[in-house]
Design a protein around this motif. Structure first.
Motif, short mmCIF file in Angstrom:
data_model
loop_
_atom_site.label_atom_id
_atom_site.label_comp_id
_atom_site.label_asym_id
_atom_site.label_seq_id
_atom_site.Cartn_x
_atom_site.Cartn_y
_atom_site.Cartn_z
N LYS A 37 10.00 -22.29 -27.27
CA LYS A 37 9.46 -23.27 -28.21
C LYS A 37 10.25 -24.56 -27.97
O LYS A 37 11.48 -24.56 -28.10
CB LYS A 37 9.68 -22.78 -29.64
CG LYS A 37 8.70 -23.35 -30.62
CD LYS A 37 9.03 -22.93 -32.02
CE LYS A 37 8.52 -21.52 -32.32
NZ LYS A 37 8.80 -21.15 -33.74
N ILE A 38 9.56 -25.61 -27.58
CA ILE A 38 10.24 -26.85 -27.19
C ILE A 38 9.67 -28.01 -27.98
O ILE A 38 8.45 -28.07 -28.21
CB ILE A 38 10.01 -27.10 -25.68
CG1 ILE A 38 10.72 -26.04 -24.84
CG2 ILE A 38 10.46 -28.49 -25.25
CD1 ILE A 38 10.43 -26.15 -23.36
N GLU A 88 5.80 -30.10 -31.05
CA GLU A 88 6.23 -28.75 -30.67
C GLU A 88 5.24 -28.15 -29.68
O GLU A 88 4.03 -28.21 -29.90
CB GLU A 88 6.32 -27.87 -31.91
CG GLU A 88 6.97 -26.55 -31.61
CD GLU A 88 7.14 -25.70 -32.86
OE1 GLU A 88 8.07 -25.96 -33.64
OE2 GLU A 88 6.33 -24.77 -33.04
N ILE A 89 5.76 -27.59 -28.60
CA ILE A 89 4.88 -26.91 -27.65
C ILE A 89 5.49 -25.55 -27.30
O ILE A 89 6.67 -25.31 -27.50
CB ILE A 89 4.70 -27.72 -26.34
CG1 ILE A 89 6.06 -27.96 -25.65
CG2 ILE A 89 3.99 -29.03 -26.56
CD1 ILE A 89 5.91 -28.17 -24.16
N LEU A 90 4.64 -24.67 -26.78
CA LEU A 90 5.11 -23.36 -26.34
C LEU A 90 5.00 -23.30 -24.83
O LEU A 90 3.99 -23.73 -24.26
CB LEU A 90 4.26 -22.25 -26.97
CG LEU A 90 4.36 -22.17 -28.50
CD1 LEU A 90 3.36 -21.16 -29.04
CD2 LEU A 90 5.78 -21.79 -28.93
N LEU A 137 14.32 -38.33 -14.06
CA LEU A 137 15.15 -38.35 -15.27
C LEU A 137 14.33 -38.12 -16.54
O LEU A 137 13.25 -38.70 -16.72
CB LEU A 137 15.89 -39.69 -15.38
CG LEU A 137 17.06 -39.88 -14.41
CD1 LEU A 137 17.60 -41.31 -14.52
CD2 LEU A 137 18.17 -38.88 -14.69
N VAL A 138 14.88 -37.27 -17.41
CA VAL A 138 14.31 -37.06 -18.75
C VAL A 138 15.48 -36.96 -19.72
O VAL A 138 16.63 -36.79 -19.28
CB VAL A 138 13.46 -35.76 -18.83
CG1 VAL A 138 12.29 -35.80 -17.87
CG2 VAL A 138 14.32 -34.52 -18.56
N LEU A 139 15.19 -37.04 -21.00
CA LEU A 139 16.25 -36.82 -21.99
C LEU A 139 16.14 -35.40 -22.51
O LEU A 139 15.08 -34.99 -23.01
CB LEU A 139 16.11 -37.81 -23.15
CG LEU A 139 16.68 -39.21 -22.91
CD1 LEU A 139 16.23 -40.15 -24.02
CD2 LEU A 139 18.21 -39.19 -22.85
N LEU A 140 17.22 -34.64 -22.36
CA LEU A 140 17.28 -33.27 -22.87
C LEU A 140 18.35 -33.24 -23.95
O LEU A 140 19.53 -33.48 -23.66
CB LEU A 140 17.61 -32.31 -21.71
CG LEU A 140 17.97 -30.87 -22.08
CD1 LEU A 140 16.84 -30.19 -22.85
CD2 LEU A 140 18.31 -30.06 -20.83
N ALA A 174 15.03 -26.61 -26.95
CA ALA A 174 15.32 -27.94 -26.40
C ALA A 174 14.49 -29.03 -27.07
O ALA A 174 13.37 -28.80 -27.52
CB ALA A 174 15.03 -27.94 -24.90
N GLU A 175 15.09 -30.22 -27.10
CA GLU A 175 14.33 -31.42 -27.50
C GLU A 175 14.25 -32.30 -26.28
O GLU A 175 15.27 -32.76 -25.76
CB GLU A 175 15.04 -32.16 -28.62
CG GLU A 175 14.81 -31.51 -29.95
CD GLU A 175 15.33 -32.35 -31.11
OE1 GLU A 175 15.41 -33.57 -30.98
OE2 GLU A 175 15.66 -31.74 -32.13
#
Ligand code: FES
Ligand code: FES
Length: 200
Positions: A9-10, A16-18, A53-56, A74-75
């Protein structure tokens, strides 16, 4: 256990996505292939170019190096939400809205270089970025990196901006033009108009 799948679940771009995948599936593949979010790009695949690049959880990471098992609760923030999320507002102020950030590049390559899809994107590209991002392949990495910088400091100095930009591999070497564009946007309005007058 071989074949054991993860059900994650992220929070992705505040929704929110699965995700159902193998534990070692790379984040870049989850984004680009499974979720069809093409804004995050893949260049070197070994953590050196910064295209992915992404923000985790608030930290800048290379999506090509992050396995799915690190994404529990994770966000994530990706460039695909560039036009919507407040986090991108300082960078949108510099480069403008960017409906073409997501999805204009196919995975096809020509001599190792990404290929820009023909059509409206290339026209928008030249209008939105005069003198900047000649091919645009690095632009999502640049915008993610600058957004992370602005999260920690809304008025970074030239050196910080320069170091941030040098972390992204730009084959077209548009570092200086982007740097000038960023620094110009940080000037107080009065100085900006004085500079405009001097250059007329
Ligand atoms: S593709 Fe991930 S750093 Fe180059
Ligand atoms: S890689 Fe072409 S503009 Fe940066």
């Amino acid at each position: 256990m071989p074949g054991h799948r993860l059900k994650l679940k992220i929070m992705l771009n505040e929704k929110e996505i699965l995700v159902d995948c193998l534990p070692d599936r790379r984040l870049i593949d989850i984004l680009r292939i499974d979720l069809e979010l093409k804004g995050t790009r893949e260049g070197c695949s070994i953590g050196e170019c910064g295209a992915c690049l992404v923000l985790l959880n608030g930290t800048l990471v290379n999506a090509c190096l992050v396995p799915a098992f690190m994404l529990v609760d994770a966000e994530l923030v990706t460039i695909d939400a560039y036009d919507e999320l407040k986090l991108f507002a300082p960078v949108r102020k510099i480069f403008g809205p960017d409906s073409h950030t997501a999805g204009e590049y196919a995975d096809q390559r020509s001599n190792g270089r990404p290929v820009l899809q023909p059509g409206k994107h290339s026209v928008q590209h030249s209008i939105q970025y005069p003198g900047t991002f000649p091919c645009g392949f690095c632009s999502s990495g640049v915008k993610m990196a600058l957004s992370a910088l602005f999260l920690s400091n809304l008025k970074p100095g030239r050196q910080e901006v320069r170091e941030t930009l040098r972390g992204i591999l730009c084959r077209c070497a548009s570092y200086e033009t982007v740097e000038e564009q960023v620094m110009g946007s940080l000037l107080p309005t009065k100085k900006k108009s004085a500079r405009r007058l001097r250059t007329q």
